[in-house]
Every structure is written in structure tokens, then in C-alpha cells.
Design an enzyme around this catalytic site. Sequence first.
Site, PDB file in Angstrom:
ATOM      1  CB  SER A 156      -8.621  19.079  17.372  1.00 60.54           C
ATOM      2  OG  SER A 156      -9.126  18.759  18.651  1.00 60.54           O
ATOM      3  CG  ASP A 161      -9.852  15.102  19.873  1.00 58.54           C
ATOM      4  OD1 ASP A 161      -9.391  14.117  19.277  1.00 58.54           O
ATOM      5  OD2 ASP A 161      -9.478  16.282  19.666  1.00 58.54           O
ATOM      6  CG  MET A 203      -8.439   9.289  22.092  1.00 52.86           C
ATOM      7  SD  MET A 203      -7.832  10.978  22.221  1.00 52.86           S
ATOM      8  CE  MET A 203      -9.204  11.853  21.459  1.00 52.86           C
ATOM      9  CG  MET A 213      -2.547   8.976  18.783  1.00 55.93           C
ATOM     10  SD  MET A 213      -3.811  10.261  18.595  1.00 55.93           S
ATOM     11  CE  MET A 213      -3.241  11.580  19.645  1.00 55.93           C
ATOM     12  CG  ASP A 221      -4.925  14.030  16.793  1.00 60.07           C
ATOM     13  OD1 ASP A 221      -4.727  15.225  17.094  1.00 60.07           O
ATOM     14  OD2 ASP A 221      -5.869  13.352  17.244  1.00 60.07           O
TER      15      ASP A 221
HETATM   16  C1  DX5 Z   1      -5.248  14.741  21.739  1.00 60.04           C
HETATM   17  C2  DX5 Z   1      -6.302  14.895  20.686  1.00 60.04           C
HETATM   18  C3  DX5 Z   1      -5.974  15.899  19.652  1.00 60.04           C
HETATM   19  C4  DX5 Z   1      -5.756  17.301  20.178  1.00 60.04           C
HETATM   20  C5  DX5 Z   1      -4.726  17.944  19.321  1.00 60.04           C
HETATM   21  O1  DX5 Z   1      -5.433  13.563  22.427  1.00 60.04           O
HETATM   22  O2  DX5 Z   1      -6.532  13.664  20.012  1.00 60.04           O
HETATM   23  O3  DX5 Z   1      -6.906  15.896  18.587  1.00 60.04           O
HETATM   24  O4  DX5 Z   1      -6.894  18.091  20.197  1.00 60.04           O
HETATM   25  O5  DX5 Z   1      -4.429  19.182  19.860  1.00 60.04           O
HETATM   26  P1  DX5 Z   1      -3.124  19.988  19.417  1.00 60.04           P
HETATM   27  O6  DX5 Z   1      -3.216  20.223  17.948  1.00 60.04           O
HETATM   28  O7  DX5 Z   1      -3.211  21.212  20.227  1.00 60.04           O
HETATM   29  O8  DX5 Z   1      -1.946  19.118  19.767  1.00 60.04           O
HETATM   30 ZN    ZN Z   2      -7.713  13.724  18.140  1.00 61.72          ZN
END
Ligand code: DX5
Ligand code: ZN
Length: 236
Positions: A23, A48, A81, A150, A188
Site C-alpha cells: 500500500s 488507497d 474508501m 479489512m 488489508d
Molecule cells: C487502511 C488502508 C490500508 C493501509 C494498510 O485503511 O486500506 O491499505 O495502508 O496499512 P498497514 O499495512 O500499515 O496496516
Molecule cells: Zn487499503
Amino acid sequence: MIDSRSSFVLLRMARMSIQIAPSILSADFANLERDLHAIDNADLVHVDVMDHHFVPNLTLGEPIVKRICQVSELPVDVHLMIEDPDRWAPEFAKLGVHSVSFHMGATHAPVRLARQLRGMGVKACFAVRPAEPVEPIFDILDEFDMILIMTVEPGFGGQKFLANQMGKTRRLRDEITRRGLGTHIQVDGGVSPSTAHIVAEAGADVLVAGSAVYGSPDPAKAIDNIRNLAQAAYKD
Ligand code: DX5
Ligand code: ZN
């Protein structure tokens, strides 16, 4: 000549390969091109998109996603999102992306939207937040190429992994296997070398990792490490 048994084995082997999607939320936005090339050994790049409404954070929109598609060697996996994906997801699908994920809690007509995205040549993915159940998706599972589970509340990188999402992941993998579908399961949030085996054991095959990749001094090595740990633990 491949007989039917070997092709079955080959098919199973193909289904079993773990994909890593770093990400860029944890990348340096002022050096995005450099940071995209730092992950050339990944399978996808996870982008994202947040709108300050569906989640309490704001990231980037169509012009930047378009440039990422032009600059990156990797297929671009967009995680929306945002509110009203029924209206906005097709705009992202026009930019040259590989896949678009939209959230259960934001969309009004997921089947119509998935069909529209697929009709545009883009993979359609449905995302569920930690409090949302996965069972309501079972009846419409074949409308999607991937389900995103998630493993943190969406909005920010660097949060702690929610292990309580693994029951949901396992039930979904069992349903996919039972019906012989090729649906991918993406997880994720909080994926790292210490959680990769847990998500893979539960049946996830596409792992998003932000801080664990970009927080490492060697992002490419972190990707290989997470992939190897997950591959060894994957159970379909
Ligand atoms: C959070 C995002 C993720 C985020 C994950 O809402 O959808 O993609 O970047 O980050 P890490 O791997 O640091 O949890
Ligand atoms: Zn994400």
C-alpha cells in the site's frame, strides 16, 4: 501432453500462489515514482483512495491514480474508501487500473456496479469492514473477482492487526473452495512478517502491506519475506 490429473494439480498450484500488494499509503508522496520502483518485485500496487467522509482521512484522486498507472510496472489495485462508489468507481475504472474495490457499507447496488466494472475490463472487488459479515456476499459471490477483508478499521496505515477477522476469512475461503470458484481473498491492515502466516492459514491469498513494506529499510526484501512466510502457511 498434460493429462487431466496433472492439469488439476497445476490449477491448484496456480490458485495457491500468494500475491503481495504494497500500500502506497505508507510511501513518501513527495517521492512516489522512486517508491513505486522500490516495489517492482510485488504483484500489485495497492492505492488507497479516501474522501474524508467514508473514512476520517483524505488521500488522493483520479489525476494521481492516472499517473501511477502510467509510471508503475505493476497492475494497480484501487481501494475506494469513499461514499457513493456507485457514482465514482467507474471513473477510476477508466484510468487503466487492474482492480477496483468498493465497500459494502457505501454502495447501493453492488451487483450492478460489479457488472459495470467488469464490463469495462476491470476486476470487481467487494470490501467488508470488521463489523460487517461476509455471509450476505455468498449468494452474489460469483459477481466478484476478489473479496477484501479489512483487518483494521479503514482510514489509516500502521494500525494493529485484528486477528478476530480470521474466522470470517476462513468461512469465505471454505465457501469459495466448496463451489470451485476462483475468487481471491485480500486482507488489508496490519499485515507484516509476524501476521502473514495467520492470514494465509485462514485462506487469504492477496496480502496488502503498507507500513511493513515501506517502513522497512529494504522494501523489496520485506515483500519477498512476507510472500515466503505466507506461501508456506497458505491453506485453501
Ligand atoms: C487502511 C488502508 C490500508 C493501509 C494498510 O485503511 O486500506 O491499505 O495502508 O496499512 P498497514 O499495512 O500499515 O496496516
Ligand atoms: Zn487499503
